[in-house]
Design an enzyme around this catalytic site. Structure first.
Site, short mmCIF file in Angstrom:
data_model
loop_
_atom_site.label_atom_id
_atom_site.label_comp_id
_atom_site.label_asym_id
_atom_site.label_seq_id
_atom_site.Cartn_x
_atom_site.Cartn_y
_atom_site.Cartn_z
N HIS A 56 -0.31 -2.46 0.24
CA HIS A 56 -0.25 -2.87 -1.22
C HIS A 56 -1.55 -3.87 -1.56
O HIS A 56 -1.02 -4.50 -2.34
CB HIS A 56 1.05 -3.77 -1.11
CG HIS A 56 2.37 -3.14 -0.67
ND1 HIS A 56 2.79 -1.94 -1.36
CD2 HIS A 56 3.04 -3.52 0.27
CE1 HIS A 56 3.76 -1.53 -0.75
NE2 HIS A 56 4.11 -2.15 0.29
N HIS A 215 6.79 1.73 -2.57
CA HIS A 215 6.33 2.60 -1.43
C HIS A 215 6.53 4.04 -1.98
O HIS A 215 6.93 4.94 -0.91
CB HIS A 215 7.47 2.18 -0.38
CG HIS A 215 7.59 0.95 -0.05
ND1 HIS A 215 8.35 -0.13 -0.42
CD2 HIS A 215 6.63 0.13 1.01
CE1 HIS A 215 8.05 -1.29 0.06
NE2 HIS A 215 7.08 -1.04 0.52
#
Lengths: 329, 329
Positions: A56, A215
């Protein structure tokens, strides 16, 4: 799988090594790469620690530094860090002011940060972020997911921590910012986790996943790719509806790229968000556009609105010096 | 083609609108979107103007602001801006100190900036950047291409311009930085120009284009995808060979993502670059890792080495406040 990597099981280690080295003026790597920490932390200041699966970036390691986090624990890609990582980060940085954990609401993260908090010998409080309005529960979360709004919590609470507020005040502030922050995302392509080697999900050439998680987990619906203005309208509509009566006054807007969408398109999305907010009763007080809370190379973006008063705006504007966000110093 | 856009022919206009609005504290848009300019320019200061095709964001518009450019002219995606754009940018910003044009060596850009310079009624000098060591001539260039090293020229010359140096000194400085700067890139995927609607080039699932240009134009060779460390070794090797005797002392390194490669991989590449430079006689004095000179959503990266002395390092470190690069203020 096409990636700039060497062997798959060294991706995180080698990436962290490059990251800390590129920002050696600011950061240090804990033993065995368990955490990234600020070099300088004011003694007695409550320390802010976050973490989560890698992939991320710049979240969370890129937000370690003056005015934001004191340490971040990187898990393997899209995998929670372990309690011992968090515990060691706390032990290395805490100096009497206690620890505020900022945790995105994913089951693995929540469980592991809770275990670490129980093992810690200092005072620990937790702010759980759950800004994603897309779905009520998801593949990896019970309750709403914590997504890009997390960085707004980290920025505002981090600024407050520099001013000498105590742990209880920071915890209350973090909870308040989280409650006033809502996000929603859309994916145009999947990402590929290095260890998996193939795309996380399949998506048609003319499809998008509306409400996607960071995700690649499913959102609200799989629909035909729409124009940017219609995507912005749907995301802003969902966020405003969720805010209800809170949807008025000043907001910080964040148009956050997931990693594979050009900046040119993100600014175009920001334009669409602005157009959508005209006559909404919401004024864009500050805006941020870029790749901040990514999903590897996923194409798409999220939109976050964080409703702010003058106090929160002042904290937003306060100097910050991290690898991923920097102003005023 | 999967993009966050509305109608294809409005991509640039809408993106610019969002860009200038998101950075309204710093920037203004010229009439008809012909250029982006700084709000505040010190009277009499030589103005620095660049530009080129869009799709490379944050270059160039994202580098307009204190300590870097005074204006940038955005062409359509991968298409040179027109001479009237450049002329209007000069007329709007020049106030007696003359104009320094910073031009990447592409035929369209060179021709159009030359025409604009001839039409201008003020003193104009040009720094032509040609840092790409991959090929001697290319699809759109006679002589080497100007690529990511251009931003290093813009940063250093921009810092010098704030200190009161005159046009001739800035031109000489820009030429010197360009001569001490070398780059090479690699592409793992193609990009897609919105108006074209299909990928710029085809590339196999296990191939990479070594030496690619920032528009996806061919490089040195199409070969099997290699490990990051071998890619770094090849790029650094080509750059060092090209530098010859100059390849020693302090360098600024730039690992620049082309837009579609995750930050995690870019930091891993930075790690590989560091490993490659150990025992090379080159010391990394400063490093920058991120997406700065992009090719829409192309996956891949370039590596740039810029050899610097103390003067150049000081100018690199000087405060800068732009949308795409900011420190010290």
């Amino acid at each position: 799988m096409k990636k700039l990597i060497n062997v798959t099981d060294q991706v995180l280690t080698e990436s962290l090594s490059g990251f800390v080295s590129a920002h050696a003026d600011l950061l240090e790597l804990g033993a065995e790469g368990k955490f990234v920490r600020r070099k300088q932390i004011k003694p007695g200041k409550p320390v802010l620690i976050s973490g989560g699966g890698s992939g991320h970036e710049p979240l969370h390691g890129g937000f370690v530094g003056h005015g934001m986090l004191d340490a971040a624990c990187p898990g393997q890609v899209f995998t929670s860090p372990t309690p011992d990582q968090m515990l060691e980060a706390m032990q290395a940085t805490e100096s009497g002011g206690g620890v505020l954990l900022i945790v995105k609401n994913y089951e693995g993260d929540v469980m592991n940060f809770e275990m670490a908090a129980e093992m810690a010998e200092c005072e620990v409080a937790t702010v759980l972020t759950d800004d994603d309005v897309a779905v009520e529960t998801s593949t990896y979360s019970t309750g709403r997911r914590g997504v890009a709004g997390t960085m707004i919590v980290e920025k505002i609470v981090g600024a407050a921590a520099e001013t000498g507020r105590d742990l209880a005040a920071l915890k209350a502030l973090g909870d308040r910012v989280n409650q006033q922050t809502r996000s929603m995302g859309v994916a145009l392509t999947s990402c590929t986790v290095p260890a998996a080697g193939s795309p996380t999900f399949q998506i048609g050439e003319n499809e998008m996943e509306m409400g996607v998680g960071i995700h690649g987990e499913p959102g609200r619906k799989r629909v035909a790719l729409a124009e940017a203005k219609d995507i912005a309208a749907e995301m802003i509509g969902a966020i405003r509806k969720d805010f209800g009566d809170q949807a008025k006054g000043n907001a910080i807007t964040l148009v956050n790229g997931f990693g594979g969408t050009p900046l040119m398109e993100l600014y175009l999305m920001h334009h669409c968000v602005e157009q959508e907010l005209v006559r909404s009763g919401i004024t864009i007080a500050r805006s941020l556009v870029g790749n901040f809370v990514t999903s590897l190379e996923m194409a798409g973006c999220s939109v976050t609105l964080s409703m702010v008063d003058d106090e929160l705006l002042g904290l937003w504007d306060a100097p910050v010096h991290t690898a991923g966000l920097r102003w005023g110093m």
